[in-house]
Design a protein around this motif. Structure first.
Motif, PDB file in Angstrom:
ATOM      1  N   VAL A 163      -4.475  -1.718   6.211  1.00 25.32           N
ATOM      2  CA  VAL A 163      -3.440  -0.956   5.502  1.00 25.32           C
ATOM      3  C   VAL A 163      -3.875   0.497   5.362  1.00 25.32           C
ATOM      4  O   VAL A 163      -3.099   1.423   5.611  1.00 25.32           O
ATOM      5  CB  VAL A 163      -3.167  -1.585   4.120  1.00 25.32           C
ATOM      6  N   TRP A 164      -5.117   0.709   4.988  1.00 23.63           N
ATOM      7  CA  TRP A 164      -5.671   2.058   4.824  1.00 23.63           C
ATOM      8  C   TRP A 164      -5.629   2.841   6.133  1.00 23.63           C
ATOM      9  O   TRP A 164      -5.470   4.058   6.149  1.00 23.63           O
ATOM     10  CB  TRP A 164      -7.101   1.943   4.306  1.00 23.63           C
ATOM     11  N   HIS A 212      -0.854   3.457  10.947  1.00 25.05           N
ATOM     12  CA  HIS A 212      -0.422   4.628  11.708  1.00 25.05           C
ATOM     13  C   HIS A 212       0.297   5.626  10.796  1.00 25.05           C
ATOM     14  O   HIS A 212       0.122   6.844  10.924  1.00 25.05           O
ATOM     15  CB  HIS A 212       0.506   4.199  12.843  1.00 25.05           C
ATOM     16  N   ILE A 213       1.085   5.116   9.881  1.00 27.65           N
ATOM     17  CA  ILE A 213       1.814   5.992   8.966  1.00 27.65           C
ATOM     18  C   ILE A 213       0.855   6.787   8.096  1.00 27.65           C
ATOM     19  O   ILE A 213       1.024   7.994   7.891  1.00 27.65           O
ATOM     20  CB  ILE A 213       2.791   5.171   8.089  1.00 27.65           C
ATOM     21  N   MET A 214      -0.167   6.125   7.578  1.00 25.53           N
ATOM     22  CA  MET A 214      -1.133   6.814   6.733  1.00 25.53           C
ATOM     23  C   MET A 214      -1.841   7.927   7.504  1.00 25.53           C
ATOM     24  O   MET A 214      -2.029   9.038   6.986  1.00 25.53           O
ATOM     25  CB  MET A 214      -2.149   5.806   6.182  1.00 25.53           C
ATOM     26  N   GLY A 259       0.842  -1.179   0.000  1.00 25.06           N
ATOM     27  CA  GLY A 259       0.000   0.000   0.000  1.00 25.06           C
ATOM     28  C   GLY A 259       0.882   1.235   0.000  1.00 25.06           C
ATOM     29  O   GLY A 259       1.930   1.265   0.651  1.00 25.06           O
ATOM     30  N   LEU A 260       0.489   2.255  -0.749  1.00 24.11           N
ATOM     31  CA  LEU A 260       1.305   3.455  -0.903  1.00 24.11           C
ATOM     32  C   LEU A 260       0.550   4.682  -0.403  1.00 24.11           C
ATOM     33  O   LEU A 260      -0.669   4.783  -0.559  1.00 24.11           O
ATOM     34  CB  LEU A 260       1.683   3.659  -2.374  1.00 24.11           C
ATOM     35  N   ASP A 285       1.172  -4.084   3.795  1.00 20.91           N
ATOM     36  CA  ASP A 285       1.219  -5.125   2.772  1.00 20.91           C
ATOM     37  C   ASP A 285      -0.130  -5.829   2.731  1.00 20.91           C
ATOM     38  O   ASP A 285      -0.507  -6.527   3.682  1.00 20.91           O
ATOM     39  CB  ASP A 285       2.328  -6.115   3.117  1.00 20.91           C
ATOM     40  N   VAL A 286      -0.863  -5.653   1.641  1.00 18.53           N
ATOM     41  CA  VAL A 286      -2.201  -6.241   1.563  1.00 18.53           C
ATOM     42  C   VAL A 286      -2.162  -7.756   1.365  1.00 18.53           C
ATOM     43  O   VAL A 286      -3.189  -8.411   1.485  1.00 18.53           O
ATOM     44  CB  VAL A 286      -3.038  -5.588   0.433  1.00 18.53           C
TER      45      VAL A 286
END
Length: 307
Positions: A242-243, A246-248, A218-219, A233-234
């Motif tokens: 992933v969505w 925490h980073i997102m 995931g980007l 990683d999906v």
């Protein structure tokens, strides 16, 4: 204003997901990162693709799905089957493809995609030599497949509709097709390809769009050609986990406060997108919000542990 406390609840689902079913494009356009660096020629595995679609089924997904990021979709011979699987599993989703048309040899190459369930197509013509042929092909299948012409690929439409647009992009300037510096990755002149300081602008992309490359990473953004800042990683995690990584959410809170001093965003000249006022803002709580929105340049979101 709606605020989502991401320490207690998930951020609402994306309304558009890009699935990069393969890694390569056949062209080397100067305004694209593909011209600057080549990636290995690989395909997304069938197992991974089915897992992504099945995850979308589990959340009753009804948004848009595009089958590319930096790959040329028609280069992947599995594309009709890929579209069929998505359409059968997600009958209410909007399925979209943008292609350079180089792999179109006959009208059936395009017609089959609509037969399998595609309902949005954009043909970007980068070669004047191919312009007449591709324009005639689309004219032939317009009535054959019941297509509406000049339908925008950037908005959701009912899967019952079929639209297409032919864009002659070998003629510059492109007008509405504004060139971007792809987070500072390209040298092609855009006017802002080498920003001295980060723009103080919001960006809607991490709030609305999920990008998944051919390896299942995931980007944060479609500009992340080399997956420098993956968010999960999906292949091993559910797509919503992933969505909601925490980073997102860290990117979201900084961008909603117009802080772009971070990996990918610091050199990006994207104007931020439309309907910014409709974005649901995030919060980690008062104290963490103050920490996460400090105007300091981090080499990557991985420095969260040091903040």
């Amino acid at each position: 204003m709606v605020v989502v406390n991401v320490m207690k609840e998930q951020y609402p689902c994306f309304n558009s997901v890009a699935i990069e079913t393969a890694s390569m494009c056949n062209r080397n356009c100067k305004f694209c990162p593909v011209s600057m660096s080549r990636r290995p020629d690989e395909l997304m595995s069938d197992k991974l693709y089915r897992k992504i679609i099945d995850d979308l089924v589990s959340i009753n997904y009804r948004g848009r799905i595009s089958f590319y990021i930096y790959n040329e979709p028609l280069r992947d011979k599995r594309l009709p089957v890929i579209i069929r699987y998505a359409r059968q599993a997600l009958p209410k989703a909007c399925l979209m493809v943008a292609t350079n048309g180089d792999y179109v040899k006959k009208r059936y190459d395009i017609a089959r995609l609509f037969d399998e369930g595609l309902n949005q197509l954009q043909v970007n013509i980068y070669s004047e030599l191919r312009a007449k042929f591709l324009t005639s092909i689309m004219a032939e299948i317009k009535d054959w497949c019941g297509l509406e012409e000049n339908g925008s690929i950037y908005t959701w439409i009912s899967p019952k509709r079929r639209t297409f647009e032919v864009c002659h992009k070998y003629v510059l300037p492109w007008g509405k097709y504004q060139l971007q510096n792809r987070s500072g990755q390209i040298d092609y002149p855009t006017g802002t390809e080498h920003l001295q300081f980060p723009l103080e602008k919001m960006c809607v992309r991490p709030f609305r769009f999920l990008n998944i490359n051919w390896r299942g990473q995931g980007l944060v953004c479609c500009n992340d050609y080399h997956a420098k800042q993956p968010i999960g990683d999906v292949s091993v995690s559910h797509i919503m986990d992933v969505w909601n990584s925490h980073i997102m959410n860290w990117y979201r809170i900084r961008l909603q406060n117009k802080v772009r001093a971070m990996l990918l965003c610091a050199k990006c000249d994207y104007n931020g997108g439309v309907y910014q006022g409709n974005i649901r803002r995030v919060t980690f709580g008062t104290e963490l919000d103050k920490v996460y929105t400090r105007y300091r340049k981090l080499s990557s979101a991985s420095e969260l542990c040091d903040v």
